[in-house]
Motif scaffolding. Structure first.
Motif, PDB file in Angstrom:
ATOM      1  N   ASN A  90       4.910 159.353 -37.972  1.00  0.00           N
ATOM      2  CA  ASN A  90       5.182 158.611 -36.743  1.00  0.00           C
ATOM      3  C   ASN A  90       5.577 157.186 -37.116  1.00  0.00           C
ATOM      4  N   ALA A 146       7.478 155.020 -35.711  1.00  0.00           N
ATOM      5  CA  ALA A 146       7.562 154.009 -34.653  1.00  0.00           C
ATOM      6  C   ALA A 146       6.237 153.272 -34.454  1.00  0.00           C
ATOM      7  N   LYS A 147       5.125 153.846 -34.879  1.00  0.00           N
ATOM      8  CA  LYS A 147       3.820 153.211 -34.663  1.00  0.00           C
ATOM      9  C   LYS A 147       3.359 152.394 -35.865  1.00  0.00           C
ATOM     10  N   SER A 161       2.660 149.305 -38.051  1.00  0.00           N
ATOM     11  CA  SER A 161       2.537 147.883 -37.715  1.00  0.00           C
ATOM     12  C   SER A 161       1.762 147.175 -38.812  1.00  0.00           C
ATOM     13  N   THR A 177       5.046 145.287 -34.959  1.00  0.00           N
ATOM     14  CA  THR A 177       5.398 146.713 -35.016  1.00  0.00           C
ATOM     15  C   THR A 177       6.770 146.873 -35.660  1.00  0.00           C
ATOM     16  N   ASN A 185       9.095 150.263 -35.125  1.00  0.00           N
ATOM     17  CA  ASN A 185      10.163 150.418 -34.133  1.00  0.00           C
ATOM     18  C   ASN A 185      11.502 149.995 -34.717  1.00  0.00           C
ATOM     19  N   SER A 188      12.659 152.565 -37.203  1.00  0.00           N
ATOM     20  CA  SER A 188      13.121 153.739 -36.470  1.00  0.00           C
ATOM     21  C   SER A 188      14.526 153.509 -35.919  1.00  0.00           C
TER      22      SER A 188
END
Length: 123
Positions: free
Chosen positions: A57, A59-60, A62, A67, A70, A73
């Motif tokens: 994952n 996008a998560k 951080s 973050t 993102n 991604s």
């Protein structure tokens, strides 16, 4: 010239209509390419690669509240879309027939020989 007449000439010029059609077709084509990347390429190629790297994952991700996942991604998505567009345009260019070259004009030697011929004919 009245304002309405001037606007009518502007709005219905061929270039404006061609541009509008291009924008609409471009938006529809963008949806096709995005769907290809999100629904086909990402599940088949990108997700297994991210799982192997341990970042399923992305996008998560951080760090101290930033973050950056993102951003990563979005960059990966852009690169995938750009690559797919490159492949589509490359394939489309291969399918185009090469334009026929215009016949070359006579060379300087041919022009000179033609003049000599014409002079000899006139004698």
């Amino acid at each position: 010239m009245g304002f309405v007449k001037e606007f009518k000439e502007f709005a219905f010029k061929g270039n404006v209509l061609d541009l509008a059609v291009g924008v609409i077709i471009g938006a529809a084509f963008g949806k096709i390419v995005s769907s290809l990347v999100e629904d086909v390429i990402t599940p088949l190629l990108l997700n297994p690669a991210l799982k192997a790297a341990g970042a399923e994952n992305i996008a998560k991700l951080s760090w101290n509240g930033v973050t950056y996942g993102n951003f990563l991604s979005a960059v990966i998505s852009f690169l995938c879309i750009a690559f797919v567009l490159f492949l589509i345009i490359k394939a489309a260019n291969k399918m185009k027939k090469p334009a026929e070259e215009a016949p070359a004009g006579p060379t300087e030697d041919q022009k000179l020989l033609t003049e000599i011929r014409d002079l000899l004919k006139n004698k």
